[in-house]
Enzyme design. Structure first.
Site, mmCIF file in Angstrom:
data_model
loop_
_atom_site.group_PDB
_atom_site.id
_atom_site.type_symbol
_atom_site.label_atom_id
_atom_site.label_comp_id
_atom_site.label_asym_id
_atom_site.label_seq_id
_atom_site.Cartn_x
_atom_site.Cartn_y
_atom_site.Cartn_z
ATOM 1 N N THR A 1 7.937 2.139 4.291
ATOM 2 C CA THR A 1 8.573 1.976 5.598
ATOM 3 C C THR A 1 10.002 2.506 5.595
ATOM 4 O O THR A 1 10.659 2.503 4.545
ATOM 5 C CB THR A 1 8.583 0.475 5.955
ATOM 6 O OG1 THR A 1 9.419 0.272 7.099
ATOM 7 C CG2 THR A 1 9.122 -0.390 4.817
ATOM 8 N N ASP A 2 10.472 2.891 6.772
ATOM 9 C CA ASP A 2 11.879 3.316 6.892
ATOM 10 C C ASP A 2 12.843 2.145 6.711
ATOM 11 O O ASP A 2 14.042 2.340 6.508
ATOM 12 C CB ASP A 2 12.131 4.009 8.240
ATOM 13 C CG ASP A 2 11.814 3.151 9.459
ATOM 14 O OD1 ASP A 2 11.355 2.004 9.303
ATOM 15 O OD2 ASP A 2 12.024 3.650 10.592
ATOM 16 N N GLU A 3 12.315 0.904 6.781
ATOM 17 C CA GLU A 3 13.200 -0.266 6.685
ATOM 18 C C GLU A 3 13.854 -0.398 5.317
ATOM 19 O O GLU A 3 14.804 -1.166 5.161
ATOM 20 C CB GLU A 3 12.421 -1.552 6.999
ATOM 21 C CG GLU A 3 11.946 -1.587 8.417
ATOM 22 C CD GLU A 3 11.480 -2.970 8.844
ATOM 23 O OE1 GLU A 3 11.781 -3.956 8.160
ATOM 24 O OE2 GLU A 3 10.817 -3.036 9.885
ATOM 25 N N TYR B 1 10.804 -8.963 3.859
ATOM 26 C CA TYR B 1 9.762 -7.925 3.961
ATOM 27 C C TYR B 1 10.272 -6.588 3.420
ATOM 28 O O TYR B 1 9.661 -5.998 2.521
ATOM 29 C CB TYR B 1 9.312 -7.761 5.425
ATOM 30 C CG TYR B 1 8.590 -6.452 5.673
ATOM 31 C CD1 TYR B 1 7.332 -6.207 5.120
ATOM 32 C CD2 TYR B 1 9.179 -5.432 6.431
ATOM 33 C CE1 TYR B 1 6.678 -4.990 5.325
ATOM 34 C CE2 TYR B 1 8.529 -4.224 6.634
ATOM 35 C CZ TYR B 1 7.286 -4.005 6.084
ATOM 36 O OH TYR B 1 6.641 -2.808 6.267
ATOM 37 N N LYS C 1 9.189 -4.225 0.107
ATOM 38 C CA LYS C 1 8.692 -2.837 0.232
ATOM 39 C C LYS C 1 9.585 -1.897 -0.596
ATOM 40 O O LYS C 1 9.087 -0.988 -1.263
ATOM 41 C CB LYS C 1 8.670 -2.390 1.701
ATOM 42 C CG LYS C 1 7.626 -3.076 2.561
ATOM 43 C CD LYS C 1 6.194 -2.838 2.102
ATOM 44 C CE LYS C 1 5.729 -1.413 2.313
ATOM 45 N NZ LYS C 1 4.277 -1.264 1.981
HETATM 46 P P1 NAD Z 1 -1.126 -5.059 8.867
HETATM 47 O O1 NAD Z 1 -0.459 -6.355 8.609
HETATM 48 O O2 NAD Z 1 -1.682 -4.779 10.217
HETATM 49 O O3 NAD Z 1 -2.321 -4.850 7.831
HETATM 50 C C1 NAD Z 1 -2.213 -5.194 6.477
HETATM 51 C C2 NAD Z 1 -3.613 -5.248 5.882
HETATM 52 O O4 NAD Z 1 -3.503 -5.525 4.485
HETATM 53 C C3 NAD Z 1 -4.484 -6.353 6.487
HETATM 54 O O5 NAD Z 1 -5.768 -5.846 6.789
HETATM 55 C C4 NAD Z 1 -4.558 -7.410 5.390
HETATM 56 O O6 NAD Z 1 -5.764 -8.163 5.400
HETATM 57 C C5 NAD Z 1 -4.440 -6.546 4.142
HETATM 58 N N1 NAD Z 1 -3.904 -7.279 2.989
HETATM 59 C C6 NAD Z 1 -2.786 -8.067 2.952
HETATM 60 N N2 NAD Z 1 -2.609 -8.561 1.722
HETATM 61 C C7 NAD Z 1 -3.645 -8.110 0.960
HETATM 62 C C8 NAD Z 1 -4.013 -8.293 -0.404
HETATM 63 N N3 NAD Z 1 -3.281 -9.053 -1.224
HETATM 64 N N4 NAD Z 1 -5.126 -7.675 -0.844
HETATM 65 C C9 NAD Z 1 -5.884 -6.919 -0.008
HETATM 66 N N5 NAD Z 1 -5.593 -6.708 1.288
HETATM 67 C C10 NAD Z 1 -4.482 -7.302 1.767
HETATM 68 O O7 NAD Z 1 -0.062 -3.951 8.441
HETATM 69 P P2 NAD Z 1 0.234 -2.510 9.066
HETATM 70 O O8 NAD Z 1 1.200 -2.644 10.147
HETATM 71 O O9 NAD Z 1 -1.047 -1.810 9.266
HETATM 72 O O10 NAD Z 1 1.000 -1.850 7.819
HETATM 73 C C11 NAD Z 1 0.269 -1.182 6.801
HETATM 74 C C12 NAD Z 1 1.230 -0.560 5.822
HETATM 75 O O11 NAD Z 1 2.093 0.354 6.495
HETATM 76 C C13 NAD Z 1 2.149 -1.576 5.139
HETATM 77 O O12 NAD Z 1 2.318 -1.189 3.791
HETATM 78 C C14 NAD Z 1 3.468 -1.451 5.902
HETATM 79 O O13 NAD Z 1 4.539 -1.782 5.080
HETATM 80 C C15 NAD Z 1 3.460 0.026 6.239
HETATM 81 N N6 NAD Z 1 4.201 0.424 7.447
HETATM 82 C C16 NAD Z 1 3.944 -0.185 8.640
HETATM 83 C C17 NAD Z 1 4.598 0.272 9.777
HETATM 84 C C18 NAD Z 1 4.325 -0.339 11.141
HETATM 85 O O14 NAD Z 1 4.963 0.042 12.120
HETATM 86 N N7 NAD Z 1 3.378 -1.269 11.285
HETATM 87 C C19 NAD Z 1 5.511 1.333 9.689
HETATM 88 C C20 NAD Z 1 5.748 1.914 8.432
HETATM 89 C C21 NAD Z 1 5.077 1.467 7.326
HETATM 90 O O1 DAU Z 2 10.107 0.460 10.874
HETATM 91 C C1 DAU Z 2 8.855 0.232 10.308
HETATM 92 C C2 DAU Z 2 8.490 -1.243 10.413
HETATM 93 O O2 DAU Z 2 8.182 -1.479 11.790
HETATM 94 C C3 DAU Z 2 7.319 -1.637 9.535
HETATM 95 O O3 DAU Z 2 7.701 -1.495 8.192
HETATM 96 C C4 DAU Z 2 6.886 -3.081 9.800
HETATM 97 O O4 DAU Z 2 5.717 -3.383 9.059
HETATM 98 C C5 DAU Z 2 6.579 -3.226 11.279
HETATM 99 O O5 DAU Z 2 6.238 -4.562 11.586
HETATM 100 C C6 DAU Z 2 7.793 -2.783 12.092
HETATM 101 O O6 DAU Z 2 8.897 -3.711 11.872
HETATM 102 P P1 DAU Z 2 9.812 -4.216 13.096
HETATM 103 O O7 DAU Z 2 10.468 -5.474 12.677
HETATM 104 O O8 DAU Z 2 10.649 -3.115 13.617
HETATM 105 O O9 DAU Z 2 8.610 -4.487 14.179
HETATM 106 P P2 DAU Z 2 8.331 -5.660 15.227
HETATM 107 O O10 DAU Z 2 7.118 -5.219 15.996
HETATM 108 O O11 DAU Z 2 8.307 -6.993 14.604
HETATM 109 O O12 DAU Z 2 9.606 -5.582 16.180
HETATM 110 C C7 DAU Z 2 10.016 -4.355 16.801
HETATM 111 C C8 DAU Z 2 11.345 -4.626 17.503
HETATM 112 O O13 DAU Z 2 11.112 -5.515 18.610
HETATM 113 C C9 DAU Z 2 12.367 -5.328 16.647
HETATM 114 O O14 DAU Z 2 13.662 -4.864 17.029
HETATM 115 C C10 DAU Z 2 12.216 -6.811 17.013
HETATM 116 C C11 DAU Z 2 11.864 -6.728 18.478
HETATM 117 N N1 DAU Z 2 11.006 -7.802 19.030
HETATM 118 C C12 DAU Z 2 9.872 -8.151 18.350
HETATM 119 C C13 DAU Z 2 9.001 -9.100 18.858
HETATM 120 C C14 DAU Z 2 7.752 -9.505 18.116
HETATM 121 C C15 DAU Z 2 11.315 -8.361 20.259
HETATM 122 O O15 DAU Z 2 12.336 -8.030 20.891
HETATM 123 N N2 DAU Z 2 10.451 -9.297 20.775
HETATM 124 C C16 DAU Z 2 9.316 -9.693 20.138
HETATM 125 O O16 DAU Z 2 8.580 -10.537 20.682
#
Ligand code: NAD
Ligand code: DAU
Length: 332
Positions: A120-122, A147, A151
């Site tokens: 992630t960019d975080e 989190y 990562k």
């Molecule tokens: P998500 O929470 O929707 O999915 C995570 C999946 O991993 C789930 O299906 C869960 O059951 C599985 N999982 C969790 N722990 C496990 C374990 N111990 N063994 C096996 N399976 C397990 O997450 P997402 O948003 O799809 O993110 C996926 C990946 O992408 C993560 O590594 C996250 O850090 C990265 N990422 C997410 C975002 C975003 O915007 N959501 C952006 C950049 C990177």
């Molecule tokens: O940047 C990549 C990351 O993006 C991933 O690594 C994470 O897995 C993914 O969850 C996401 O993280 P954020 O914390 O940015 O996502 P989230 O959807 O939780 O929130 C997006 C933005 O919206 C953040 O600034 C918090 C805000 N927010 C979130 C929720 C749930 C609100 O304002 N209201 C809300 O109800």
């Protein structure tokens, strides 16, 4: 190729499996423990001869070793992914994101499998709103939350296993994804489903925080490109120039759903809330020729809204418990 996808029943993992089925001939095994965030229905719609699901934990070393021996490559999405949950209880984040990645790397070291790590960019911390800089592959790590720190640690483990043990790994760090199959705890699905249920979007703080949005299918295409043509040992940043304030996103959702653009509530802010993320993906674009397809955020968001409108059966079972958790935290 036979590709193992950890976390393939989650949001981005399942989008990636859909992408592989649509754009390649590879067969796919998903390894997923089906935590609260995993849903077998997200991949059940795909042909059984192309995709199979193993329900299991990435911390289960014998299972991981057996699966690695049967595959040519692994793409590692499995993680605890939600910042708010990591503030309430960091332990599962340490277990899955750090010890889970370690378990996979040890198996990769023994089997020699090609390994792609999803991050992630975080890991880079946050930027000021008026800072012209964006994150690049050489930005120093500076994570803020439990989190993002786990990562960041997992990325460093991958780098060390490449250098010390010759593991054939690449890493990608992507910005915020949107699209189908995202859990209703996350920002965009939470606001869409609130409005679909007759409620109001909930903005943390003042809503000024900026995220850099990319469609999950563009993320998937980038990951496939890196898996096929990326240089082992390298990190690639993935982003689609999609910076928007949270308030702008909520206004777009309300307008698309026929509501007044200001029909939202401001709620308690997230502790330590990162202000802004912004990705410079020039390396990936120049070196590997990737480019995003979803360049019109409002159009991609409208598609996503339509998907949630048509798939209430998919998200409804999680909605009540998710909102109860937010209400208890003063964010309902
Ligand atoms: P998500 O929470 O929707 O999915 C995570 C999946 O991993 C789930 O299906 C869960 O059951 C599985 N999982 C969790 N722990 C496990 C374990 N111990 N063994 C096996 N399976 C397990 O997450 P997402 O948003 O799809 O993110 C996926 C990946 O992408 C993560 O590594 C996250 O850090 C990265 N990422 C997410 C975002 C975003 O915007 N959501 C952006 C950049 C990177
Ligand atoms: O940047 C990549 C990351 O993006 C991933 O690594 C994470 O897995 C993914 O969850 C996401 O993280 P954020 O914390 O940015 O996502 P989230 O959807 O939780 O929130 C997006 C933005 O919206 C953040 O600034 C918090 C805000 N927010 C979130 C929720 C749930 C609100 O304002 N209201 C809300 O109800």
């Amino acid at each position: 190729m036979r590709i193992l996808v950890t976390g393939g029943a989650g949001f981005i993992g399942s989008n990636f499996v859909h992408h592989l089925v649509a754009h390649t001939d590879h067969t796919v095994t998903v390894l997923d423990k089906l935590s609260y965030a995993g849903d077998r229905r997200s991949i059940d719609v795909l042909p059984a001869e192309r995709v199979s699901l193993v329900v299991g934990d990435i911390l289960d070393a014998p299972l991981v070793e057996r699966l690695f021996a049967e595959h040519d490559a692994v793409v590692h999405f499995a993680a605890e992914s939600h910042n708010d949950n990591s503030l309430a209880d960091p332990r599962p984040f340490v277990d899955t994101n750090l010890v889970g990645t370690y378990t996979l790397l040890e198996a990769a070291r023994r089997s020699g499998i090609r390994f792609h790590h999803i991050s992630t960019d975080e890991v880079y911390g946050d930027l000021e709103l008026d800072d012209p800089a964006r994150f690049t592959e050489s930005t120093p790590y500076n994570p803020s939350s439990p989190y993002s720190s786990t990562k960041a640690g997992s990325d460093l483990l991958v780098r060390a296993w490449v250098r010390s043990f010759g593991v054939r790994a690449t890493i990608s760090n992507c910005s915020n994804n949107y699209g189908p199959y995202q859990h209703v705890e996350k920002f965009i699905p939470r606001q869409i489903t609130n409005v679909l249920r007759g409620g109001r979007p909930k903005l943390y703080g003042t809503g000024e925080n900026v995220r850099d949005w990319i469609h999950a299918d563009d993320h998937s295409a980038a990951v496939l490109t890196i898996l096929e043509r990326g240089r082992v040992g390298e990190t690639y940043l993935i982003g689609a120039d999609g910076e928007k304030s949270n308030r702008e996103v909520v206004e777009l959702i309300l307008t698309e759903l026929g509501q007044p653009a200001d029909a939202y509530d401001l709620v308690t802010d997230r502790p330590g809330h990162d202000l802004r993320y912004a990705i410079d993906s020039s390396k990936l674009r120049a070196e590997l020729g990737w480019a995003p397809r979803f360049v019109d955020f409002a159009a991609g968001l409208a598609d996503t809204i339509a998907w949630y409108r048509e798939h209430e059966d998919w998200w409804a079972p999680q909605k009540g418990a998710t909102e109860a958790k937010y209400a208890a935290a003063g964010q309902g």
